[in-house]
Design an enzyme around this catalytic site. Structure first.
Site, PDB file in Angstrom:
ATOM      1  N   TYR A 114     -14.525  -6.112  -3.641  1.00 44.64           N
ATOM      2  CA  TYR A 114     -13.505  -5.157  -4.115  1.00 44.64           C
ATOM      3  C   TYR A 114     -13.483  -5.109  -5.640  1.00 44.64           C
ATOM      4  O   TYR A 114     -13.603  -4.045  -6.242  1.00 44.64           O
ATOM      5  CB  TYR A 114     -12.135  -5.569  -3.567  1.00 44.64           C
ATOM      6  CG  TYR A 114     -11.050  -4.551  -3.818  1.00 44.64           C
ATOM      7  CD1 TYR A 114     -10.989  -3.377  -3.079  1.00 44.64           C
ATOM      8  CD2 TYR A 114     -10.078  -4.769  -4.790  1.00 44.64           C
ATOM      9  CE1 TYR A 114      -9.980  -2.441  -3.309  1.00 44.64           C
ATOM     10  CE2 TYR A 114      -9.079  -3.840  -5.028  1.00 44.64           C
ATOM     11  CZ  TYR A 114      -9.026  -2.684  -4.278  1.00 44.64           C
ATOM     12  OH  TYR A 114      -8.037  -1.756  -4.516  1.00 44.64           O
ATOM     13  N   PHE A 118       6.257 -10.014   4.496  1.00 45.92           N
ATOM     14  CA  PHE A 118       7.563 -10.671   4.349  1.00 45.92           C
ATOM     15  C   PHE A 118       8.662  -9.864   5.045  1.00 45.92           C
ATOM     16  O   PHE A 118       9.514 -10.421   5.737  1.00 45.92           O
ATOM     17  CB  PHE A 118       7.921 -10.851   2.859  1.00 45.92           C
ATOM     18  CG  PHE A 118       7.184 -11.978   2.159  1.00 45.92           C
ATOM     19  CD1 PHE A 118       6.192 -12.712   2.802  1.00 45.92           C
ATOM     20  CD2 PHE A 118       7.490 -12.305   0.832  1.00 45.92           C
ATOM     21  CE1 PHE A 118       5.513 -13.746   2.144  1.00 45.92           C
ATOM     22  CE2 PHE A 118       6.818 -13.338   0.176  1.00 45.92           C
ATOM     23  CZ  PHE A 118       5.820 -14.056   0.830  1.00 45.92           C
TER      24      PHE A 118
END
Ligand code: UDP
Length: 315
Positions: free
Chosen positions: A145, A191
Site C-alpha cells: 500500500y 470499536f
C-alpha cells in the site's frame, strides 16, 4: 455538463464523494468500481439518478471515454483488505494510476489522486508536513500500500513533467464516517461495532499509538476544493484533522457514548503500525481555505448512529 469519473466510487470515500458531486446538476458522475471492497449499498441511493452512472470495472483495465475530471480513489485501503491480496494492491496503485493518467492526458482532463498519509510510513517528523519524505519499510506487510501509493505519486509528477498532465495530489489522513465497511477492520468501525454489541474492544498494542481522525464530510469538502483549485496548485496537500488521540482515548470515548459494557482486550500490535500520526494542514489552509469543522465528538455521534442502524436493519 461536467463529466466526472470516480474510480473506487462504491468505496467508503468514493461513495461519499459521488453523493456530494451528484448534488450539482451540472455534474455527470461516472462511478467505476470492481466491488473488491466497494459495496453496492453505499451507492444504492444514487442508482437511477439522471446524472449518475455505475460501471462495474477494474481500474487496472485501460478505459477510454471523454471525461473532464478524474478522481482516482480505486484501491483497497484498510490494512486487512489490502494485505489479503498484496500484489493486487500494488498492481491497482501502479497500473490503475497509469491507466487513469493516460486517460487524463488524452482528454486534457484534471486528475486528482487519492494519496495517503501512509507515504510518510512510521514518521520521524511530527506533525507531518508535505515536504517530509517519510520513513517507509519497502519490504514489510504494509509496503504494498505505502510503496504503491508512493509510486502512484511519482507517476503523477512524471506525467505532469513529461506530458503536461493536469495533476492534483492529496494525502488523506485517517477518515471515518458513514459507508465505512463494518467488516473493514478499521479502528473506528471496529470499536463502535464492538461497543454496540458489548463485545471486548480490541486494542492493538498498549493503545498509546496516536491517529488524527477526520469526519468524512470535512474530507470530501477538501477534496472537491482541491479539484477546483487553480491548475498551478498540484499539491501534494495533506487533508486530515489535526486533533490527535491515542487509541485508548478513542476507545473510552466510544464506550462512554454508547454506554457500553465492553471491556478492553489487548492484542498484538500489527507489524509496521505507525506510532504517531498527525497532519500539518497549513498548506490546505493557505491554498484551499480549508479546515475541518466536525469534532471527533460530533463525528462519532453521527457514525454511531449509522452503525446502530446497520445493526438494527440486520436483525
Ligand atoms: N487498531 C486497534 N484496534 C482495532 C483496529 C485498529 O487498536 O481493532 C489500531 C491500529 O493498530 C492502528 C490504529 O488503530 O494503530 C488505526 O488503525 P486503522 O486500521 O484504522 O488505520 P491505519 O493503521 O491505516 O492508520
Amino acid at each position: 455538463m461536467n463529466t466526472i469519473l470516480v474510480t473506487g466510487g462504491a468505496g467508503f470515500l468514493g461513495s461519499n464523494l459521488c453523493s456530494a458531486l451528484v448534488k450539482n446538476a451540472d455534474n455527470y458522475v461516472i462511478c467505476m468500481d470492481n466491488f473488491y471492497t466497494g459495496r453496492i449499498a453505499n451507492i444504492q441511493h444514487l442508482i437511477g439518478l439522471r446524472n449518475f452512472e455505475l460501471i462495474e470495472r477494474d481500474v487496472t483495465i485501460p478505459y477510454d471515454r471523454k471525461v473532464d475530471q478524474i478522481y482516482n480513489a480505486a484501491c483497497p485501503a484498510s490494512p486487512p483488505a489490502y494485505q489479503k491480496r498484496p500484489t493486487y494492491t500494488t498492481k491497482t496503485n501502479f497500473l490503475g494510476m497509469m491507466n487513469m493518467l493516460d486517460l487524463a492526458t488524452k482528454y486534457n482532463a484534471k486528475i486528482l489522486q487519492f494519496s495517503t498519509s501512509e507515504v510518510y510510513g512510521n514518521p520521524l517528523v511530527h506533525p507531518q508536513t508535505e515536504d517530509y519524505w517519510g520513513n517507509v519499510n519497502p519490504d514489510g506487510i504494509r509496503s504494498c500500500y505505502d510503496e504503491g501509493k508512493r509510486c502512484a505519486e511519482t507517476l503523477c509528477f512524471d506525467y505532469h513533467r513529461e506530458f503536461g498532465t493536469r495533476i492534483k495530489l492529496i494525502r488523506i489522513f485517517n477518515t471515518y464516517g458513514p459507508n465505512m465497511d463494518p467488516k473493514d477492520g478499521r479502528v473506528v468501525s471496529n470499536f463502535i461495532l464492538q461497543a454496540l454489541k458489548n463485545e471486548a474492544i480490541t486494542i492493538y498494542g498498549d493503545g498509546s499509538q496516536t491517529r488524527s481522525f477526520c469526519y468524512v464530510d470535512d474530507l470530501i469538502d477538501g477534496i472537491i476544493r482541491m479539484m477546483n483549485s487553480e491548475d498551478s496548485f498540484l499539491g501534494p496537500v495533506n487533508l486530515g484533522n489535526p486533533a490527535e488521540f491515542t487509541m485508548l482515548e478513542l476507545a473510552q470515548m466510544v464506550i462512554d457514548k454508547t454506554k457500553s459494557q465492553s471491556s478492553f482486550a489487548f492484542c498484538p500490535l500489527p507489524e509496521d503500525d505507525p506510532i504517531q500520526r498527525r497532519p500539518d494542514i497549513s498548506r490546505a489552509i493557505e491554498h484551499l481555505n480549508w479546515m475541518p469543522t466536525c469534532s471527533l465528538d460530533l463525528g462519532l455521534d453521527r457514525t454511531i448512529e449509522y452503525y446502530s442502524k446497520l445493526i438494527e436493519d440486520a436483525e
